[in-house]
Design a protein around this motif. Structure first.
Motif, mmCIF file in Angstrom:
data_model
loop_
_atom_site.group_PDB
_atom_site.id
_atom_site.type_symbol
_atom_site.label_atom_id
_atom_site.label_comp_id
_atom_site.label_asym_id
_atom_site.label_seq_id
_atom_site.Cartn_x
_atom_site.Cartn_y
_atom_site.Cartn_z
ATOM 1 N N ASP A 103 55.285 35.159 44.305
ATOM 2 C CA ASP A 103 55.570 33.960 45.030
ATOM 3 C C ASP A 103 54.381 32.936 44.765
ATOM 4 O O ASP A 103 54.273 31.966 45.757
ATOM 5 C CB ASP A 103 55.837 34.277 46.483
ATOM 6 N N PRO A 125 56.271 29.205 50.879
ATOM 7 C CA PRO A 125 56.099 29.634 52.182
ATOM 8 C C PRO A 125 55.906 30.987 52.485
ATOM 9 O O PRO A 125 56.864 31.770 52.041
ATOM 10 C CB PRO A 125 57.538 28.999 52.702
ATOM 11 N N GLY A 126 54.912 31.298 53.317
ATOM 12 C CA GLY A 126 54.767 32.624 53.787
ATOM 13 C C GLY A 126 54.211 33.552 52.767
ATOM 14 O O GLY A 126 53.768 34.849 52.994
ATOM 15 N N LYS A 128 51.383 35.265 49.865
ATOM 16 C CA LYS A 128 50.103 35.570 50.036
ATOM 17 C C LYS A 128 49.401 35.923 48.782
ATOM 18 O O LYS A 128 50.117 36.616 47.722
ATOM 19 C CB LYS A 128 50.016 36.965 51.006
ATOM 20 N N TYR A 147 47.387 26.226 54.215
ATOM 21 C CA TYR A 147 47.499 27.734 54.211
ATOM 22 C C TYR A 147 46.275 28.072 55.161
ATOM 23 O O TYR A 147 45.537 27.521 55.892
ATOM 24 C CB TYR A 147 46.938 27.873 52.749
ATOM 25 N N SER A 153 42.476 27.863 59.372
ATOM 26 C CA SER A 153 43.707 27.280 58.724
ATOM 27 C C SER A 153 43.195 25.895 58.235
ATOM 28 O O SER A 153 42.310 25.208 58.662
ATOM 29 C CB SER A 153 44.588 26.934 59.952
ATOM 30 N N VAL A 171 47.054 32.591 52.682
ATOM 31 C CA VAL A 171 48.551 32.796 53.089
ATOM 32 C C VAL A 171 49.120 31.485 53.189
ATOM 33 O O VAL A 171 48.610 30.349 53.911
ATOM 34 C CB VAL A 171 48.852 33.748 54.328
ATOM 35 N N ASP A 173 51.445 28.395 54.372
ATOM 36 C CA ASP A 173 52.332 28.114 55.396
ATOM 37 C C ASP A 173 53.538 28.663 55.605
ATOM 38 O O ASP A 173 54.298 28.418 54.414
ATOM 39 C CB ASP A 173 52.253 26.554 55.860
ATOM 40 N N SER A 174 54.246 29.034 56.507
ATOM 41 C CA SER A 174 55.673 29.433 56.587
ATOM 42 C C SER A 174 56.478 28.746 56.484
ATOM 43 O O SER A 174 57.910 28.847 56.132
ATOM 44 C CB SER A 174 56.036 30.656 57.990
ATOM 45 N N ARG A 175 56.502 27.481 56.646
ATOM 46 C CA ARG A 175 57.195 26.155 56.330
ATOM 47 C C ARG A 175 57.044 25.590 55.304
ATOM 48 O O ARG A 175 57.940 25.286 54.581
ATOM 49 C CB ARG A 175 57.290 25.226 57.796
ATOM 50 N N THR A 176 55.869 25.114 54.945
ATOM 51 C CA THR A 176 55.804 24.247 53.964
ATOM 52 C C THR A 176 55.085 24.926 52.532
ATOM 53 O O THR A 176 55.356 24.193 51.463
ATOM 54 C CB THR A 176 54.587 22.757 54.350
ATOM 55 N N GLY A 177 54.536 26.044 52.904
ATOM 56 C CA GLY A 177 53.847 26.654 51.585
ATOM 57 C C GLY A 177 52.539 25.695 51.396
ATOM 58 O O GLY A 177 52.015 25.230 52.488
#
Length: 218
Positions: A103, A125-126, A128, A147, A153, A171, A173-177
């Motif tokens: 990813d 997104p999400g 690592k 990230y 952050s 890591v 961001d869970s929404r935007t990457g």
């Protein structure tokens, strides 16, 4: 740290392009860049003139016209539209050769010069990136999304400079990457639980890519 990066002399294409993107992406940085340009202009006016070819000016005009014609190509690419215009102009009509690691995707956007590299890093997104450090310093500019790591952050426009003794696990961001521009002075060194194994895989992959590149040139 942003001020230090923008005011440091640029001694390579990679450092210049990184500075230009940093100045463009945050409005406040443009003031620093403008001041730097004023100082550069002051000294430029005082250097001895050099003879150039008669058609140089036309070559510059034609080059600018070609860039203007490429404008619509930039906007048509949804990925490029998320990047600073400086970087878009550099990448227009060029193929981005991504190296995919699950990813996370990495693409070199300039030929390696000595130990300097300038790379685009796209973290989904999400996703690592395993714990790592670098040989030499790494400057990382967030171009899109955000990230986080063990230390905080980082949103669009922030830049982090890390030395070779700084280990972290980014890591997306869970929404935007996160899409970032990495300016490094050495290769990555994985340092976590599976660091030795990942370093072996990275070396093998690099050798394989180099072999494929040589094969394509034959």
């Amino acid at each position: 740290m942003t001020f230090e990066i923008l005011t440091n002399p640029t001694n390579s294409q990679a450092s210049l392009l990184f500075q230009q993107c940093l100045a463009e992406i945050v409005p406040e940085n443009k003031l620093i860049q403008r001041a730097k340009d004023e100082v550069s202009g002051y000294f430029l006016e005082r250097i001895e003139t050099t003879n150039v070819s008669d058609d140089l000016w036309m070559k510059v005009i034609n080059s600018n016209e070609s860039k203007k014609k490429s404008h619509f190509v930039l906007d048509a690419d949804p990925f490029l539209s998320q990047l600073p215009r400086t970087l878009q102009a550099h990448l227009v009509n060029k193929k981005i050769n991504w190296k995919s690691f699950k990813d996370v995707k990495i693409a070199s956007i300039l030929p390696k010069e000595k130990n300097e590299k300038l790379e685009l890093i796209h973290v989904m997104p999400g996703a690592k990136i395993p714990q790592h450090t670098h040989e030499g310093n790494e400057s990382f500019l967030v171009l899109h999304g955000s990230y986080s790591d063990e230390y905080g952050s980082y949103k669009q426009g922030t830049v982090q400079v890390r030395s070779d003794d700084h280990n972290h696990t980014p890591v997306g961001d869970s929404r935007t990457g996160c899409i970032g521009l990495a300016y490094t002075h050495g290769k990555i060194k994985f340092s976590g639980k599976f660091g030795k194994l990942l370093n072996l895989v990275a070396v093998s992959y690099t050798h394989l890519r180099a072999h494929e590149t040589r094969g394509n040139r034959v």
